[in-house]
Write a protein that holds these residues in place. Structure first.
Motif, mmCIF file in Angstrom:
data_model
loop_
_atom_site.group_PDB
_atom_site.id
_atom_site.type_symbol
_atom_site.label_atom_id
_atom_site.label_comp_id
_atom_site.label_asym_id
_atom_site.label_seq_id
_atom_site.Cartn_x
_atom_site.Cartn_y
_atom_site.Cartn_z
ATOM 1 N N PRO A 534 1.858 -40.536 38.043
ATOM 2 C CA PRO A 534 0.437 -39.454 37.291
ATOM 3 C C PRO A 534 0.823 -38.447 36.650
ATOM 4 C CG PRO A 534 1.436 -39.437 40.142
ATOM 5 C CD PRO A 534 2.875 -39.860 39.693
ATOM 6 N N HIS A 535 2.214 -37.621 35.930
ATOM 7 C CA HIS A 535 2.574 -36.680 34.997
ATOM 8 C C HIS A 535 1.999 -37.617 33.923
ATOM 9 C CE1 HIS A 535 4.563 -36.066 38.557
ATOM 10 N NE2 HIS A 535 4.407 -34.322 38.233
ATOM 11 N N LEU A 536 2.377 -38.888 33.811
ATOM 12 C CA LEU A 536 2.181 -39.307 32.579
ATOM 13 C C LEU A 536 0.840 -40.107 32.602
ATOM 14 C CD1 LEU A 536 4.324 -42.512 31.355
ATOM 15 C CD2 LEU A 536 1.849 -42.998 31.790
ATOM 16 N N THR A 537 0.015 -40.374 33.068
ATOM 17 C CA THR A 537 -0.986 -40.330 33.263
ATOM 18 C C THR A 537 -1.881 -38.962 32.720
ATOM 19 O OG1 THR A 537 -1.625 -42.224 35.129
ATOM 20 C CG2 THR A 537 -3.356 -40.876 34.732
ATOM 21 N N LYS A 538 -1.807 -37.721 33.645
ATOM 22 C CA LYS A 538 -2.322 -36.751 32.807
ATOM 23 C C LYS A 538 -2.086 -36.628 31.512
ATOM 24 C CE LYS A 538 -3.520 -32.495 34.987
ATOM 25 N NZ LYS A 538 -2.941 -31.216 36.401
ATOM 26 N N VAL A 539 -0.910 -36.181 31.423
ATOM 27 C CA VAL A 539 -0.933 -36.179 29.697
ATOM 28 C C VAL A 539 -1.260 -36.895 28.591
ATOM 29 C CG1 VAL A 539 1.351 -37.328 29.098
ATOM 30 C CG2 VAL A 539 1.121 -35.593 28.078
ATOM 31 N N LEU A 540 -1.935 -38.066 28.890
ATOM 32 C CA LEU A 540 -2.498 -39.278 27.572
ATOM 33 C C LEU A 540 -3.711 -39.393 27.665
ATOM 34 C CD1 LEU A 540 0.384 -42.080 28.179
ATOM 35 C CD2 LEU A 540 0.158 -39.972 25.941
ATOM 36 N N ASP A 541 -4.062 -39.014 29.479
ATOM 37 C CA ASP A 541 -5.634 -38.929 29.735
ATOM 38 C C ASP A 541 -6.120 -37.439 29.667
ATOM 39 O OD1 ASP A 541 -4.793 -41.527 29.647
ATOM 40 O OD2 ASP A 541 -5.060 -41.926 31.521
ATOM 41 N N SER A 542 -5.251 -36.900 29.673
ATOM 42 C CA SER A 542 -6.306 -34.995 29.804
ATOM 43 C C SER A 542 -5.972 -34.146 28.296
ATOM 44 C CB SER A 542 -5.812 -34.892 30.813
ATOM 45 O OG SER A 542 -6.154 -35.150 31.652
ATOM 46 N N TRP A 543 -4.249 -34.411 28.230
ATOM 47 C CA TRP A 543 -3.785 -33.151 27.244
ATOM 48 C C TRP A 543 -3.713 -34.008 25.833
ATOM 49 C CZ3 TRP A 543 -0.311 -32.020 23.228
ATOM 50 C CH2 TRP A 543 -0.237 -30.886 23.016
ATOM 51 N N TYR A 544 -3.675 -35.025 25.295
ATOM 52 C CA TYR A 544 -3.539 -35.851 24.385
ATOM 53 C C TYR A 544 -4.912 -36.842 23.492
ATOM 54 C CZ TYR A 544 1.266 -35.187 22.903
ATOM 55 O OH TYR A 544 2.494 -34.424 22.949
ATOM 56 N N PRO A 545 -5.994 -36.935 24.771
ATOM 57 C CA PRO A 545 -7.153 -36.443 24.446
ATOM 58 C C PRO A 545 -8.326 -35.324 23.308
ATOM 59 C CG PRO A 545 -6.987 -38.183 25.799
ATOM 60 C CD PRO A 545 -6.251 -37.186 25.824
ATOM 61 N N SER A 546 -7.825 -33.672 24.196
ATOM 62 C CA SER A 546 -7.897 -32.691 24.160
ATOM 63 C C SER A 546 -7.823 -31.808 22.174
ATOM 64 C CB SER A 546 -7.574 -31.248 25.114
ATOM 65 O OG SER A 546 -5.940 -30.986 24.728
ATOM 66 N N VAL A 547 -6.797 -33.190 22.138
ATOM 67 C CA VAL A 547 -6.597 -32.606 21.007
ATOM 68 C C VAL A 547 -6.833 -33.727 19.242
ATOM 69 C CG1 VAL A 547 -4.582 -30.661 21.048
ATOM 70 C CG2 VAL A 547 -3.946 -33.002 21.223
ATOM 71 N N THR A 548 -7.271 -34.793 20.174
ATOM 72 C CA THR A 548 -8.409 -35.981 19.452
ATOM 73 C C THR A 548 -9.278 -35.893 18.434
ATOM 74 O OG1 THR A 548 -7.147 -37.598 20.819
ATOM 75 C CG2 THR A 548 -8.548 -38.463 19.165
ATOM 76 N N ASP A 549 -9.483 -36.371 17.129
ATOM 77 C CA ASP A 549 -10.395 -35.656 16.769
ATOM 78 C C ASP A 549 -11.389 -36.413 16.166
ATOM 79 O OD1 ASP A 549 -9.691 -37.567 14.275
ATOM 80 O OD2 ASP A 549 -8.685 -35.672 12.951
ATOM 81 N N GLY A 550 -12.508 -36.683 15.548
ATOM 82 C CA GLY A 550 -13.781 -37.545 15.289
ATOM 83 C C GLY A 550 -12.924 -38.911 14.850
#
Length: 882
Positions: A534-550
């Motif tokens: 679950p921690h892995l899922t959260k970092v890849l599906d929550s945090w890194y998408p929040s710093v992904t550009d167009g």
């Protein structure tokens, strides 16, 4: 003796410990030959080489024992006396405990002269105050230079704009034959003039150049009567640690030469633990002893090259202090105070050289006095880290190249030094203590500093650990689990416990993902995989998408990340190749983990995203003109080792781009001491002269996997050869700077786990052993020999050792033997050297030169690949066809 760091109970060894190892030497080479400094230890080191560089070591399993560097027991004694000065009797007795004692004597120093009442001091600049351990600001203004307190000092604030002046003014004329400067050992002025005021103009009374003395008497040509003395500093940083001039006291008169008795012992290599000194007796005035530690001779002064006390504001002036009682004492140097706030000891140290001085700080009076007599019976160290002996190695390596063997075991020893118990008294004090780590086995950054585990370092140091001492794999798990347990609500995972788990790094959550998959691959720990999925899922599906550009790329600056750093605290922003190539690797590793756990939808989503990011990297960050990946899509054009190397190892670059990028690095980054991590200086001055073994490791892997084994070996020989043959020898440095120097001076860690990539590079790539499924349930053996004539080794797995032995004589038959543990299957790829070949397995034809006869044999990228290799001893012979 069990490999148990101090303060921890015995640990169970791995379930499949090797039984074929014989008892061997408890540590062979004391230091590498060719060290560029003079010492007793260097002479011993010169005779410790197993054989001439490049010679073929005897082809026998036990011969690798001779390369093992770890001590034979936890009691480690010095191997030589580097030097002594002052009234020291029988310094060599420190090397032979139980015999004569080493005696240090010093008469009571005379009281230094004081300036008359009403004297003032001013300066052209002074450093801004810093907060002390008591929360009060520490001042560094000119008045500190005449206050009679040697614990305070004037600190200039000039780095390049000279002169910087300190002016002392008296109320009435004073007759002076000269002055004496007492400086901090990390700030003695190098070049300066002393002027006196004659009533109408300044007159030069003395000129000093090339000063290295902490206490420097400066005589005038004749006695001068004056009301003002001005010191004009025209160059500081006289000592290696110095950045500014730091004058503790200016005395109105000439003091005799410093007569402090000192003796420096050499432990032969970097060691780590608690120093011990046995004092048989002392004079009755509580004479003080000060200890200074250093990993190198260059930074060995009257203060340690690094102390945690410096960072916590304790006024120890960079040494550990002890007051010796008249009856003698057995002093174990542990962190604490002997009397109130006096006689401070830092405790655990990582060092090679130890200086013992009969001296005391003025602030330690009357608990300790800087004079008297002490008799020293013995000096030793309680070694706290993992004790790496031939019996403890469950993985090993040996080849026809003596240099490669030495580098492998030097890096393995480096990693042993950083495998230790997390103890609150022994970590760096910047808010790094954590009750959730206290008492656990961890991988620290370095033996000296940082003594706090960072997850990015595990990308290298954990692989080294798994390949050498799998019984300590918990050290990696403890770190990975603890950081995940401190995951932020938005999914970001901290890099370390430093600053209460708040240090903002942009790249380290990606390393947490890849290091987690690495851990599972090597150990098969399904409980960790399910518990932290679950921690892995959260970092890849929550945090890194929040710093992904167009464009589909990670872009530092989004979502409040402009102030985030990375492994080198670089001022990078926007789309960075390194971050995005690492993202591709993390997504693919996460997809593999998801597949292992049966989460096919997650695996498909992450695999697709990895492909999208890879395509965006190639579309937006490839520089066709240079033939390499840009470091950043914005700002000055530069091309970084980290981004280009990981773009290759993560599969972002196709074969053409990989070849072009490596050719660009060849043309722009090659140095005598490795490959620079940047191809120019646009990110900071000197970047193109800086080598990180941390980012060199993926470049080594990229070169091996791009069929450039000899260029990888050349890079290894330059990088690790430099560290091996320069002080302190043997261990792997944190970073190398211009002209091959420690890149951050005395602060540089000379034994750093993130620099041990030569171990996985040689084992995984040259020898060719890789896990391909958790717990080595499946594996691959794919040697990449280059010019190496033969190699053999063993890799620990949860099911028992996987051993490989190959010979590659030029123009002859390639022969390979693999001993496969039960319950595993794998593939073997053997090189064809561009020829038509036949391949036999256990004497039976598997490939006839054009088609498979067994094992699904197929020709692929210069290899013949054999699948479905099962348990037992398998021999493979490659011969020219026809």
């Amino acid at each position: 003796m069990p490999n148990t760091p101090a303060g921890e109970g015995p640990r169970a060894t791995g379930p499949q410990r090797r039984t074929l190892m014989k008892a061997g030497l408890g540590g062979a080479a004391l230091a590498a030959a060719g060290l560029t400094f003079g010492s007793a230890g260097a002479a011993a080191a010169a005779s410790s080489r197993v054989g001439p560089a490049g010679s073929a070591a005897p082809h026998d399993t036990g011969d690798w024992h001779h390369y093992v560097q770890g001590p034979s027991s936890r009691t480690v004694r010095p191997v030589g006396v580097l030097r002594s000065s002052g009234a020291v009797t029988a310094p060599e007795a420190l090397l032979a405990p139980g015999g004569a004692a080493t005696v240090l004597k010093r008469p009571q120093p005379q009281q230094p002269p004081r300036w008359p009442d009403g004297t003032t001091a001013t300066a052209s600049s002074f450093h801004a105050p810093n907060g002390g351990d008591d929360g009060q600001p520490r001042t560094y203004d000119a008045a500190n230079a005449i206050d009679g307190d040697t614990g305070t000092f004037w600190n200039d604030d000039t780095i390049a704009a000279y002169p910087d002046t300190l002016t002392v003014t008296t109320a009435a004329p004073l007759s002076l034959p000269g002055i004496t400067l007492l400086s901090n050992s990390d700030g003695a002025p190098s070049d300066f003039t002393v002027q006196t005021w004659d009533g109408s103009a300044w007159q030069t009374a003395a000129t000093v150049t090339g000063n290295t003395d902490v206490r420097r008497a400066v005589p005038f040509g004749s006695t001068v009567s004056t009301t003002q003395v001005r010191i004009n500093v025209t160059a500081d940083q006289s000592t290696p640690q110095g950045e500014f001039t730091r004058i503790n006291e200016v005395y109105p008169g000439l003091l005799p030469a410093d007569d402090v008795p000192r003796v420096v012992v050499d432990f032969g290599k970097v060691v780590v633990g608690y120093p011990h000194i046995s004092f048989s007796s002392a004079s009755g005035n509580s004479p003080g002893v000060r200890l200074a530690f250093s990993e190198t001779v260059q930074f060995l002064t009257d203060r340690s090259d690094f102390t945690r006390s410096d960072q916590s504001g304790v006024p120890s002036q960079g040494t550990d202090q002890f007051a010796v009682p008249a009856g003698g004492a057995d002093w174990k140097d542990t962190k604490g105070y002997q009397s109130g706030t006096q006689v401070y000891a830092d405790g655990l140290h990582g060092f090679r050289y130890l200086q013992i001085s009969l001296d005391a700080l003025a602030s330690d009076a009357p608990a300790a006095q800087p004079w008297g007599e002490v008799s020293v019976d013995a000096v030793w160290l309680d070694f706290t880290a993992y004790l790496g002996t031939p019996e403890s190695y469950t993985g090993w390596f040996l080849s026809s190249d003596d240099d490669l063997n030495r580098y492998w075991y030097g890096a393995a020893y480096t990693n042993e030094l950083v495998t230790d118990t997390f103890r609150s008294d022994d970590i760096d004090p910047r808010g790094a203590d954590s009750p959730t780590l206290d008492g656990k086995l961890v991988l620290q950054d370095g033996a000296k500093r940082d003594r706090d585990p960072y997850v990015g370092d595990l990308a290298v140091s954990a692989r080294t650990l798994y390949l050498t001492h799998d019984d300590a794999a918990a050290a990696a798990r403890d770190v990975l689990a603890d950081l995940a347990d401190h995951q932020r609500a938005d999914g970001w995972i901290p890099p370390a416990s430093i600053n209460g788990y708040t240090l903002p790094l942009f790249d380290y959550p990606l390393w947490w993902v890849t290091c987690s998959w690495d851990y599972i691959l090597h150990t098969g720990d399904r409980g960790y995989a399910t518990g932290y999925y679950p921690h892995l899922t959260k970092v890849l599906d929550s945090w890194y998408p929040s710093v992904t550009d167009g464009d589909g790329l990670l872009s530092k600056g989004l979502n409040g990340t402009s102030g985030y750093g990375d492994y080198a605290f670089l001022g990078r922003s926007g789309q960075i190749t390194y971050y995005n190539a690492n993202y591709v690797q993390a997504l693919n590793d996460a997809a593999s983990l998801a597949t292992y756990l049966g989460n096919s939808a997650d695996a498909a989503r992450w695999t697709a995203r990895a492909g999208t990011v890879a395509a965006a990297v190639n579309a937006h960050l490839w520089d066709a003109a240079a033939g390499a990946y840009l470091d950043s899509s914005s700002g000055a054009a530069r091309h970084a080792q980290d981004g280009n190397a990981i773009a290759i190892t993560a599969g972002v670059a196709d074969a053409g781009r990989a070849a072009s990028a490596l050719a660009h690095l060849d043309a722009t980054t090659v140095l005598p001491y490795g490959n620079a991590f940047m191809d120019n200086d646009t990110i900071f001055d000197g970047a193109s002269q800086r080598v990180y073994a941390f980012t060199s490791y993926p470049e080594l892997v990229a070169r091996f996997r791009s069929d450039r084994a000899d260029s990888a070996l050349d890079q290894i020989r330059r990088t690790y050869g430099w560290m091996d043959t320069h002080d302190p020898g043997i261990t792997s440095w944190e970073g190398i700077g211009p002209d091959g120097s420690p890149y951050e001076g005395a602060y540089t860690s000379m034994a750093h786990g993130w620099s041990t990539g030569v171990v996985p590079a040689l084992t995984n790539e040259l020898l060719g052993v890789q896990p391909t499924a958790p717990g080595f349930s499946t594996w691959a053996v794919r040697p990449r020999p280059g010019s190496v004539a033969w190699a053999r080794g063993q890799v620990p797995t949860p099911r028992g050792p996987l051993a490989v032995d190959w010979q590659h004589p030029r123009g002859g038959t390639f022969a390979l033997t693999v001993r496969v543990p039960r319950g595993t299957t794998g593939s073997i790829a053997v090189p064809t050297d561009g020829r038509a070949v036949t391949v036999h397995v256990d004497g039976k034809l598997a490939w006839n030169g054009s088609k498979a006869k067994a094992y699904g044999a197929k020709a692929q990228d210069g290899y013949v690949v054999l699948d479905g290799i099962t348990a037992g001893t398998r021999t493979v012979a490659v011969r020219p066809a026809g």
